[in-house]
Design a protein around this motif. Structure first.
Motif, PDB file in Angstrom:
ATOM      1  N   ASP A  20      -8.918   3.039 -11.372  1.00 48.45           N
ATOM      2  CA  ASP A  20      -8.341   1.764 -10.944  1.00 48.45           C
ATOM      3  C   ASP A  20      -9.149   1.299  -9.727  1.00 48.45           C
ATOM      4  OD1 ASP A  20      -6.898  -0.351  -9.988  1.00 48.45           O
ATOM      5  OD2 ASP A  20      -5.060   0.776  -9.611  1.00 48.45           O
ATOM      6  N   THR A  21     -10.272   0.635  -9.995  1.00 49.30           N
ATOM      7  CA  THR A  21     -11.197   0.314  -8.896  1.00 49.30           C
ATOM      8  C   THR A  21     -10.608  -0.678  -7.905  1.00 49.30           C
ATOM      9  OG1 THR A  21     -12.270  -1.335 -10.306  1.00 49.30           O
ATOM     10  CG2 THR A  21     -13.250   0.863 -10.230  1.00 49.30           C
ATOM     11  N   PHE A  22      -9.606  -1.473  -8.331  1.00 48.55           N
ATOM     12  CA  PHE A  22      -8.983  -2.434  -7.411  1.00 48.55           C
ATOM     13  C   PHE A  22      -8.278  -1.701  -6.273  1.00 48.55           C
ATOM     14  CE2 PHE A  22      -5.345  -4.987  -6.035  1.00 48.55           C
ATOM     15  CZ  PHE A  22      -5.974  -6.175  -5.672  1.00 48.55           C
ATOM     16  N   PHE A  23      -7.345  -0.815  -6.632  1.00 53.08           N
ATOM     17  CA  PHE A  23      -6.612  -0.096  -5.589  1.00 53.08           C
ATOM     18  C   PHE A  23      -7.451   1.019  -4.964  1.00 53.08           C
ATOM     19  CE2 PHE A  23      -2.742  -2.104  -7.303  1.00 53.08           C
ATOM     20  CZ  PHE A  23      -2.163  -2.481  -6.109  1.00 53.08           C
ATOM     21  N   MET A  24      -8.412   1.542  -5.709  1.00 53.72           N
ATOM     22  CA  MET A  24      -9.294   2.536  -5.120  1.00 53.72           C
ATOM     23  C   MET A  24     -10.106   1.903  -3.978  1.00 53.72           C
ATOM     24  SD  MET A  24     -11.641   5.345  -7.082  1.00 53.72           S
ATOM     25  CE  MET A  24     -13.118   4.413  -7.477  1.00 53.72           C
ATOM     26  N   TRP A  25     -10.495   0.649  -4.148  1.00 46.65           N
ATOM     27  CA  TRP A  25     -11.211  -0.083  -3.087  1.00 46.65           C
ATOM     28  C   TRP A  25     -10.283  -0.334  -1.900  1.00 46.65           C
ATOM     29  CZ3 TRP A  25     -16.255  -2.179  -2.742  1.00 46.65           C
ATOM     30  CH2 TRP A  25     -16.455  -3.051  -1.665  1.00 46.65           C
ATOM     31  N   ILE A  26      -9.101  -0.874  -2.173  1.00 45.79           N
ATOM     32  CA  ILE A  26      -8.176  -1.249  -1.102  1.00 45.79           C
ATOM     33  C   ILE A  26      -7.714  -0.027  -0.321  1.00 45.79           C
ATOM     34  CG2 ILE A  26      -5.844  -2.151  -0.665  1.00 45.79           C
ATOM     35  CD1 ILE A  26      -6.305  -4.110  -2.956  1.00 45.79           C
ATOM     36  N   ARG A  27      -7.509   1.079  -1.002  1.00 42.63           N
ATOM     37  CA  ARG A  27      -6.940   2.268  -0.366  1.00 42.63           C
ATOM     38  C   ARG A  27      -7.958   3.414  -0.313  1.00 42.63           C
ATOM     39  NH1 ARG A  27      -2.913   4.756  -1.655  1.00 42.63           N
ATOM     40  NH2 ARG A  27      -1.638   4.499   0.213  1.00 42.63           N
ATOM     41  N   TRP A  28      -9.214   3.050  -0.144  1.00 42.96           N
ATOM     42  CA  TRP A  28     -10.295   4.026  -0.166  1.00 42.96           C
ATOM     43  C   TRP A  28     -10.123   5.114   0.890  1.00 42.96           C
ATOM     44  CZ3 TRP A  28     -13.602   6.261  -3.042  1.00 42.96           C
ATOM     45  CH2 TRP A  28     -14.770   6.863  -2.546  1.00 42.96           C
ATOM     46  N   ARG A  29      -9.566   4.762   2.027  1.00 41.18           N
ATOM     47  CA  ARG A  29      -9.440   5.760   3.101  1.00 41.18           C
ATOM     48  C   ARG A  29      -8.509   6.914   2.683  1.00 41.18           C
ATOM     49  NH1 ARG A  29      -5.018   5.060   6.750  1.00 41.18           N
ATOM     50  NH2 ARG A  29      -3.639   3.343   6.160  1.00 41.18           N
ATOM     51  N   HIS A  30      -7.671   6.686   1.659  1.00 41.86           N
ATOM     52  CA  HIS A  30      -6.771   7.747   1.190  1.00 41.86           C
ATOM     53  C   HIS A  30      -7.337   8.509  -0.005  1.00 41.86           C
ATOM     54  CE1 HIS A  30      -3.561   6.163   3.726  1.00 41.86           C
ATOM     55  NE2 HIS A  30      -3.798   4.957   3.227  1.00 41.86           N
ATOM     56  N   HIS A  31      -8.317   7.965  -0.683  1.00 38.43           N
ATOM     57  CA  HIS A  31      -8.698   8.493  -1.990  1.00 38.43           C
ATOM     58  C   HIS A  31      -9.430   9.827  -1.868  1.00 38.43           C
ATOM     59  CE1 HIS A  31     -10.274   8.658  -6.094  1.00 38.43           C
ATOM     60  NE2 HIS A  31      -9.318   7.790  -6.394  1.00 38.43           N
ATOM     61  N   PRO A  32      -9.162  10.768  -2.787  1.00 42.57           N
ATOM     62  CA  PRO A  32      -9.833  12.074  -2.738  1.00 42.57           C
ATOM     63  C   PRO A  32     -11.352  12.003  -2.882  1.00 42.57           C
ATOM     64  CG  PRO A  32      -7.894  12.174  -4.147  1.00 42.57           C
ATOM     65  CD  PRO A  32      -8.094  10.740  -3.812  1.00 42.57           C
ATOM     66  N   TYR A  33     -11.879  10.934  -3.466  1.00 40.92           N
ATOM     67  CA  TYR A  33     -13.330  10.816  -3.618  1.00 40.92           C
ATOM     68  C   TYR A  33     -14.037  10.404  -2.332  1.00 40.92           C
ATOM     69  CZ  TYR A  33     -13.636  11.339  -8.727  1.00 40.92           C
ATOM     70  OH  TYR A  33     -13.627  11.824 -10.014  1.00 40.92           O
TER      71      TYR A  33
END
Length: 436
Positions: free
Chosen positions: A82-95
């Motif tokens: 889900d690149t939309f929310f992965m972008w918005i919430r990148w600081r939380h993402h495991p990647y």
């Protein structure tokens, strides 16, 4: 999960409810749904808790979902992120490398070697576990590919597709002897901002079909009426069909995103149902595969009953065309009629055509389509059909039923069909009876 009707499958809270929902979809003509392997608008549904470590509850969810899809007879277009929310919430993402992940910033998603490796690892896991299921329609290997994912450079899309799509195809052939279909989706306005993306989206040799998200600003994303957005879809899909050539193309996300997300406005149900219905017919008649896929942009995050009924109505129309023989091209600019209050959208080949016509001069104060009882008699002119006799079925898109079966002759490559008055909108299926 982001979809309330699927969420009860997580931890097997209520699989029966999810199965009943899928049966309801199937019974309303739905054949394919689009899902993301990971919905990351929160912290509780990551597919990988750290790179390469797959969460057991999420894997179980997908095991169970594929079992239900196969049982009910639905297929899924599956995208890994889900690149939309992965972008918005990148600081939380495991990647995120700051969290011990693979990539330093969103601007390196398409180019970072460690990110590419993580993407391939996820796709390999998904393909090895679920890629042999008859319920898998295709991989959307990257959701809404965007220049920003490659440092602002649209040229990064092609080498990314070269690498990831080529690798996945080889991986699947090695494992099973065949590869699943592949596509890459794009946020439609980016094709206007970066026209060079069209080559990768519509004609990349590693992809099997083309896929767009129709969120045109001011028409589709914030509708003031139910006709203007449909005409925008007709225009955009007509261009997409021309760009894709013989390759299938369809929209896998559209809807009133600006109204909902930015203006905090949920469209009234009656308005939204008609907006949806008009868009799906414009999409189909333009030459797109199916009616397109709506992102709800509603609370709750579901399509309305009226939208499902509209899908059922479209599904009942589909047998009127012989799809195995249909080599459609967009005809919209060449269609003619003698009622200036109608807009025409259509596609066809030398033996068949599919037309949708809608009034543009009969909007209610609410922006919905009012019936024009004094509409004049109308004759449609459809070019490109070989000379001969044709059966023409007119179809009421609201009720989902045929209204008349006519016979007409094509002379000089033009079929003229007297369809009578069109009070709101009307679909037509045209098939050759015999050729001259």
């Amino acid at each position: 999960m982001n979809w309330p009707e699927l969420d009860p499958l997580f931890r097997r809270r209520d699989p029966g409810a999810v199965e009943r929902h899928m049966i309801w979809l199937r019974d309303h003509g739905v054949t394919c749904i689009r899902l993301m392997l990971e919905y990351c608008q929160g912290e509780h549904r990551y597919l990988e808790r750290s790179v390469g470590r797959f969460a057991p509850n999420m894997v179980q969810f997908w095991d169970d979902l594929f079992e239900l899809l196969e049982k009910v007879g639905l297929r899924v277009l599956l995208t890994p992120y889900d690149t939309f929310f992965m972008w918005i919430r990148w600081r939380h993402h495991p990647y995120n490398r700051a969290n011990g992940g693979a990539c330093a910033s969103q601007a390196e998603w398409l180019t970072c070697p460690e990110m590419r490796a993580a993407i391939k690892h996820r796709l390999a896991f998904a393909s090895d576990r679920w890629g042999g299921s008859p319920a898998l329609f295709a991989w959307d290997i990257w959701n809404e590919i965007h220049p920003a994912h490659g440092g602002g450079d649209p040229a990064t899309a092609t080498p990314f597709i070269d690498d990831v799509a080529g690798w996945l195809r080889a991986h699947e052939i090695e494992r099973r002897g065949y590869a699943n279909l592949q596509t890459v989706s794009v946020f439609g306005p980016e094709l206007i901002n970066n026209p060079s993306l069209a080559e990768a989206i519509f004609r990349h040799p590693a992809l099997d079909f083309a896929n767009t998200h129709l969120y045109e600003h001011g028409t589709i994303d914030a509708p003031a009426d139910t006709v203007t957005p449909a005409l925008a879809v007709a225009r955009l899909m007509g261009t997409a069909v021309e760009e894709a050539g013989t390759r299938p193309v369809f929209d896998s996300e559209h809807g009133p995103i600006h109204s909902f997300k930015d203006k905090k406005r949920t469209l009234p149900v009656a308005f939204d149902d008609e907006y949806f219905r008009h868009i799906q017919w414009a999409h189909l008649a333009s030459g797109g595969a199916g009616g397109g896929m709506r992102w709800p942009n509603r609370h709750p995050h579901v399509l309305t009953r009226g939208m499902r009924e509209a899908q059922g109505a479209l599904a009942r129309f589909l047998p009127l065309i012989d799809w195995s023989r249909f080599r459609r091209r967009n005809l919209s600019k060449a269609l003619r009629c003698d009622d200036p209050g109608l807009a025409l959208t259509g596609c066809g080949d030398e033996g068949q055509a599919l037309i949708w016509t809608v009034r543009t001069d009969s909007l209610s104060p609410q922006g919905t389509l009012a019936s024009r009882e004094t509409a004049p008699l109308t004759t449609l002119s459809i070019p490109g059909l070989a000379d001969g006799s044709y059966a023409v079925t007119t179809y009421d898109t609201r009720r989902g039923e045929s209204t008349a079966c006519l016979e007409a002759n094509s002379l000089g490559g033009v079929l003229r069909v007297p369809v009578g008055p069109v009070h709101t909108d009307l679909a037509l299926a045209v098939r050759a009876v015999q050729f001259a």
